[in-house]
Design an enzyme around this catalytic site. Structure first.
Site, mmCIF file in Angstrom:
data_model
loop_
_atom_site.group_PDB
_atom_site.id
_atom_site.type_symbol
_atom_site.label_atom_id
_atom_site.label_comp_id
_atom_site.label_asym_id
_atom_site.label_seq_id
_atom_site.Cartn_x
_atom_site.Cartn_y
_atom_site.Cartn_z
ATOM 1 C CD GLU A 120 -3.761 -1.902 -1.364
ATOM 2 O OE1 GLU A 120 -3.978 -0.643 -1.318
ATOM 3 O OE2 GLU A 120 -4.257 -2.544 -0.470
ATOM 4 C CG ASP A 136 -1.753 1.131 1.563
ATOM 5 O OD1 ASP A 136 -1.312 2.240 2.005
ATOM 6 O OD2 ASP A 136 -2.664 0.959 1.260
HETATM 7 MN MN MN Z 1 -5.997 -2.529 0.821
#
Ligand code: MN
Length: 232
Positions: A125, A53
């Site tokens: 991610e 992320d």
């Molecule tokens: Mn996420």
């Protein structure tokens, strides 16, 4: 296809080969799958997602900053938010058929976890996190440029297509509705076909795992068609 073939295919598509393949496997393992045997946070993707992320946010910000000189912070913030949001990342993941590779527990599988955008975008991610650990920031950046930043305006337009179409028809004074054309398959693996109707004319159809996704595709095609007609 078993998962080993799947990983090989993934590496072939992305052009990235993991030095440590266990990182890729971890990025693709949901906690429900890991929990069926044991529950060590190092066995499933959440810690990698946490890292990925941040790597994604940095690489996207870096790209926007350098490619958009003179643009204001507010504009870039909005653009970045549209690029790293769940629906956009799920769409980026679909370019890689990533969802087919996720290791899920039985319960999660039965309730349709494989098609849930939240899980798919989290895995995306996590894959970025895994690449960062395995090949450094450059490996992650190349992956992000190829699957997130390429064609970014089209991706954003696709994700926002229902809103964009709504605004378009309002401006023109047209009447828009969506209709269900068909739905097929078992509950956890349904496929919907939705159509758009503008001023009583059927314009386009879209397919998806949810009505919303099918409408999104139909809206996107409809915008392209209506704008094209304007040019003639
Ligand atoms: Mn996420």
């Amino acid at each position: 296809m078993n998962n080993m073939d799947g990983y090989a295919l993934f590496e072939e598509k992305t052009g990235y080969h993991f030095k440590d393949p266990s990182l890729l496997k971890k990025a693709l393992t949901h906690s429900s799958y890991a929990n069926e045997s044991r529950s060590d946070p190092d066995d499933y993707y959440e810690r990698l997602e946490f890292l990925g992320d941040a790597v994604l946010e940095l690489c996207v910000s870096d790209h926007l900053y350098k490619s958009l000189p003179g643009k204001r912070e507010g504009y870039m913030t909005k653009l970045r938010a549209s690029l790293v949001c769940e629906p956009t990342l799920a769409m980026c993941a679909s370019l890689l058929d990533l969802k087919d590779l996720i290791l899920l527990g039985k319960g999660e599988e039965q309730t349709g976890g494989r098609n849930r955008e939240s899980i798919i975008s989290d895995v995306f991610e996590a894959v970025i996190g895994a690449m960062y650990l395995d090949g450094g920031i450059e490996a992650a950046r190349r992956f992000i440029e190829k699957y997130v930043l390429e064609d970014m305006y089209h991706k954003i337009e696709f994700v926002d297509s229902k809103t964009n179409l709504q605004e378009y028809v309002q401006e023109k004074g047209y009447v828009l509705s969506y209709e269900l054309i068909s739905e097929n398959g078992p509950a956890h693996n349904r496929e919907y076909v939705m159509g758009t109707v503008v001023n009583d004319e059927r314009i386009a159809t879209g397919k998806g795992r949810s009505k919303k996704n099918a409408e999104q595709e139909a809206a996107y095609k409809t915008l392209l068609i209506l704008r094209n007609r304007e040019k003639d």
